[in-house]
Motif scaffolding. Structure first.
Motif, PDB file in Angstrom:
ATOM      1  N   GLN A   6      12.762   8.983  -4.563  1.00 29.92           N
ATOM      2  CA  GLN A   6      12.112   8.004  -5.432  1.00 29.92           C
ATOM      3  C   GLN A   6      10.737   7.688  -4.879  1.00 29.92           C
ATOM      4  OE1 GLN A   6      15.969   5.378  -6.288  1.00 29.92           O
ATOM      5  NE2 GLN A   6      14.098   4.386  -7.021  1.00 29.92           N
ATOM      6  N   SER A   7       9.812   7.414  -5.789  1.00 33.05           N
ATOM      7  CA  SER A   7       8.482   6.970  -5.379  1.00 33.05           C
ATOM      8  C   SER A   7       7.950   5.967  -6.381  1.00 33.05           C
ATOM      9  CB  SER A   7       7.532   8.170  -5.274  1.00 33.05           C
ATOM     10  OG  SER A   7       7.400   8.812  -6.536  1.00 33.05           O
ATOM     11  N   PRO A   8       7.203   4.964  -5.921  1.00 35.41           N
ATOM     12  CA  PRO A   8       6.972   4.694  -4.505  1.00 35.41           C
ATOM     13  C   PRO A   8       8.190   4.041  -3.865  1.00 35.41           C
ATOM     14  CG  PRO A   8       5.990   2.963  -5.838  1.00 35.41           C
ATOM     15  CD  PRO A   8       6.546   3.978  -6.808  1.00 35.41           C
ATOM     16  N   GLN A   9       8.139   3.901  -2.580  1.00 37.42           N
ATOM     17  CA  GLN A   9       9.234   3.254  -1.855  1.00 37.42           C
ATOM     18  C   GLN A   9       9.204   1.753  -2.113  1.00 37.42           C
ATOM     19  OE1 GLN A   9       9.116   3.952   2.356  1.00 37.42           O
ATOM     20  NE2 GLN A   9      11.211   3.292   2.666  1.00 37.42           N
ATOM     21  N   SER A  10       8.004   1.206  -2.199  1.00 41.03           N
ATOM     22  CA  SER A  10       7.872  -0.212  -2.541  1.00 41.03           C
ATOM     23  C   SER A  10       6.625  -0.403  -3.386  1.00 41.03           C
ATOM     24  CB  SER A  10       7.813  -1.077  -1.284  1.00 41.03           C
ATOM     25  OG  SER A  10       6.661  -0.780  -0.536  1.00 41.03           O
ATOM     26  N   LEU A  11       6.642  -1.469  -4.154  1.00 40.92           N
ATOM     27  CA  LEU A  11       5.582  -1.697  -5.132  1.00 40.92           C
ATOM     28  C   LEU A  11       5.372  -3.198  -5.285  1.00 40.92           C
ATOM     29  CD1 LEU A  11       3.872  -0.024  -7.127  1.00 40.92           C
ATOM     30  CD2 LEU A  11       5.792  -0.103  -8.713  1.00 40.92           C
ATOM     31  N   ILE A  12       4.118  -3.606  -5.198  1.00 38.96           N
ATOM     32  CA  ILE A  12       3.778  -5.019  -5.416  1.00 38.96           C
ATOM     33  C   ILE A  12       2.769  -5.073  -6.556  1.00 38.96           C
ATOM     34  CG2 ILE A  12       2.819  -7.120  -4.413  1.00 38.96           C
ATOM     35  CD1 ILE A  12       3.567  -5.975  -1.636  1.00 38.96           C
ATOM     36  N   VAL A  13       3.122  -5.780  -7.603  1.00 35.20           N
ATOM     37  CA  VAL A  13       2.230  -5.846  -8.756  1.00 35.20           C
ATOM     38  C   VAL A  13       2.029  -7.295  -9.181  1.00 35.20           C
ATOM     39  CG1 VAL A  13       2.905  -3.566  -9.601  1.00 35.20           C
ATOM     40  CG2 VAL A  13       4.073  -5.597 -10.478  1.00 35.20           C
ATOM     41  N   GLN A  14       0.927  -7.508  -9.878  1.00 29.11           N
ATOM     42  CA  GLN A  14       0.645  -8.815 -10.453  1.00 29.11           C
ATOM     43  C   GLN A  14       1.447  -8.950 -11.741  1.00 29.11           C
ATOM     44  OE1 GLN A  14      -1.934 -10.360  -8.534  1.00 29.11           O
ATOM     45  NE2 GLN A  14      -1.206 -12.258  -9.455  1.00 29.11           N
ATOM     46  N   GLU A  15       1.927 -10.138 -12.013  1.00 32.71           N
ATOM     47  CA  GLU A  15       2.649 -10.376 -13.265  1.00 32.71           C
ATOM     48  C   GLU A  15       1.798  -9.936 -14.450  1.00 32.71           C
ATOM     49  OE1 GLU A  15       3.853 -14.425 -13.717  1.00 32.71           O
ATOM     50  OE2 GLU A  15       4.753 -14.104 -15.674  1.00 32.71           O
ATOM     51  N   GLY A  16       2.431  -9.266 -15.377  1.00 32.46           N
ATOM     52  CA  GLY A  16       1.718  -8.803 -16.568  1.00 32.46           C
ATOM     53  C   GLY A  16       1.267  -7.352 -16.483  1.00 32.46           C
ATOM     54  N   LYS A  17       1.281  -6.800 -15.292  1.00 30.40           N
ATOM     55  CA  LYS A  17       0.851  -5.413 -15.127  1.00 30.40           C
ATOM     56  C   LYS A  17       1.986  -4.441 -15.447  1.00 30.40           C
ATOM     57  CE  LYS A  17      -3.312  -6.185 -13.580  1.00 30.40           C
ATOM     58  NZ  LYS A  17      -4.506  -5.850 -14.379  1.00 30.40           N
ATOM     59  N   ASN A  18       1.591  -3.229 -15.824  1.00 28.76           N
ATOM     60  CA  ASN A  18       2.568  -2.167 -16.061  1.00 28.76           C
ATOM     61  C   ASN A  18       2.806  -1.398 -14.770  1.00 28.76           C
ATOM     62  OD1 ASN A  18       2.281  -2.943 -18.741  1.00 28.76           O
ATOM     63  ND2 ASN A  18       0.841  -1.290 -19.212  1.00 28.76           N
ATOM     64  N   LEU A  19       3.968  -0.797 -14.661  1.00 27.89           N
ATOM     65  CA  LEU A  19       4.257  -0.012 -13.468  1.00 27.89           C
ATOM     66  C   LEU A  19       5.238   1.112 -13.791  1.00 27.89           C
ATOM     67  CD1 LEU A  19       7.315  -0.850 -11.972  1.00 27.89           C
ATOM     68  CD2 LEU A  19       6.174  -3.033 -12.361  1.00 27.89           C
ATOM     69  N   THR A  20       5.237   2.127 -12.921  1.00 21.43           N
ATOM     70  CA  THR A  20       6.137   3.270 -13.102  1.00 21.43           C
ATOM     71  C   THR A  20       6.794   3.627 -11.777  1.00 21.43           C
ATOM     72  OG1 THR A  20       4.777   4.165 -14.889  1.00 21.43           O
ATOM     73  CG2 THR A  20       6.299   5.693 -13.805  1.00 21.43           C
ATOM     74  N   ILE A  21       8.075   3.890 -11.846  1.00 18.89           N
ATOM     75  CA  ILE A  21       8.849   4.368 -10.693  1.00 18.89           C
ATOM     76  C   ILE A  21       9.382   5.752 -11.042  1.00 18.89           C
ATOM     77  CG2 ILE A  21      10.880   3.952  -9.250  1.00 18.89           C
ATOM     78  CD1 ILE A  21      10.650   0.968 -10.054  1.00 18.89           C
ATOM     79  N   ASN A  22       9.293   6.665 -10.098  1.00 18.37           N
ATOM     80  CA  ASN A  22       9.735   8.038 -10.342  1.00 18.37           C
ATOM     81  C   ASN A  22      10.951   8.407  -9.499  1.00 18.37           C
ATOM     82  OD1 ASN A  22       7.635   8.943 -12.202  1.00 18.37           O
ATOM     83  ND2 ASN A  22       6.270   8.584 -10.472  1.00 18.37           N
ATOM     84  N   CYS A  23      11.753   9.279 -10.064  1.00 17.31           N
ATOM     85  CA  CYS A  23      12.933   9.798  -9.379  1.00 17.31           C
ATOM     86  C   CYS A  23      12.917  11.313  -9.553  1.00 17.31           C
ATOM     87  CB  CYS A  23      14.187   9.186 -10.000  1.00 17.31           C
ATOM     88  SG  CYS A  23      15.749   9.783  -9.326  1.00 17.31           S
ATOM     89  N   THR A  24      12.828  12.049  -8.438  1.00 19.27           N
ATOM     90  CA  THR A  24      12.624  13.498  -8.507  1.00 19.27           C
ATOM     91  C   THR A  24      13.722  14.237  -7.772  1.00 19.27           C
ATOM     92  OG1 THR A  24      10.234  13.153  -8.565  1.00 19.27           O
ATOM     93  CG2 THR A  24      11.002  15.367  -8.021  1.00 19.27           C
ATOM     94  N   SER A  25      14.178  15.304  -8.387  1.00 21.85           N
ATOM     95  CA  SER A  25      15.205  16.148  -7.785  1.00 21.85           C
ATOM     96  C   SER A  25      14.692  17.574  -7.693  1.00 21.85           C
ATOM     97  CB  SER A  25      16.474  16.111  -8.639  1.00 21.85           C
ATOM     98  OG  SER A  25      17.403  17.085  -8.204  1.00 21.85           O
TER      99      SER A  25
END
Lengths: 110, 115
Positions: A6-25
């Motif tokens: 999985q990436s990223p391992q950790s994520l800090i975002v401001q409220e209201g922002k979009n984000l994406t987490i990936n899972c790769t095999s």
């Protein structure tokens, strides 16, 4: 070796922002599951994807399984503090073995 | 160097028997968990345990009991096995359980089949 990265391992975002987490095999995924870890309750099931190109949404969370069925992304739109937590992917991989990802810790700053 | 290990990997047994599944973690974690995964791959937490507190999911039958001989081990003992107990059981561990979210590390799972 880790079957699911999985990436990223950790994520800090401001409220209201979009984000994406990936899972790769490195192998074909026969079923991909997204969970959110909730303290005291363990893993809460979010979504399941089985077909290449499949996309599912629940409230502001969207998950997609790529055509080659080797990667999934989890996208959160307009993040809120309630989205904070640890997100984990799990998958059926060849050999009828179920694997878990390495986890992504999400912090949402109000 | 396995972080969280479970034995056995497969367990086939008759209804009514008593069996145990062992879990060991060499990560130095304080908290360990047992999950049951059903045929739809949904994970249901059964227990979480650290050296201070055992938290039991109230829906778990009392035929299931966790036993922790030390911090690195949390075994799952099942009495009077029933057909519905057939599932994959996962053990997990996390650094500590202090109200902060910590990533859990999972074992490979134990496939239990009750005949």
């Amino acid at each position: 070796s880790q079957e699911l990265e999985q990436s990223p391992q950790s994520l800090i975002v401001q409220e209201g922002k979009n984000l994406t987490i990936n899972c790769t095999s490195s192998k074909t995924l026969y079923g991909l599951y997204w969970y959110k870890q909730k303290y005291g309750e363990g893993l809460i099931f979010l979504m399941m994807l089985q077909k290449g190109g499949e996309e599912k949404s629940h409230e502001k969370i969207t998950a997609k399984l790529d055509e080659k069925k080797q990667q999934s992304s989890l996208h959160i739109t307009a993040s809120q503090p309630s989205h904070a937590g640890i997100y984990l992917c799990g998958a059926d991989i060849i050999g009828n073995q179920f694997y878990f990802g390495t986890g992504t810790s999400l912090t949402v700053i109000p | 160097d396995t972080a969280v290990s479970q034995t056995p990997k497969y367990l086939v047994t008759q209804m009514g028997n008593d069996k145990s599944i062992k879990c060991e973690q060499n990560l130095g974690h304080d908290t360990m968990y047992w999950y049951k995964q059903d045929s739809k791959k949904f994970l249901k937490i059964m227990f979480s345990y650290n050296n201070k507190e055992l938290i039991i999911n109230e829906t778990v039958p009392n035929r299931f009991s966790p036993k922790s001989p030390d911090k690195a081990h949390l075994n799952l003992h099942i009495n009077s096995l029933e057909l519905g107990d057939s599932a994959v059981y996962f053990c997990a561990s996390s650094p500590h359980s202090s109200g902060r979210q910590e990533t859990q590390y999972f074992g490979p799972g134990t496939r239990l089949l009750v005949l």
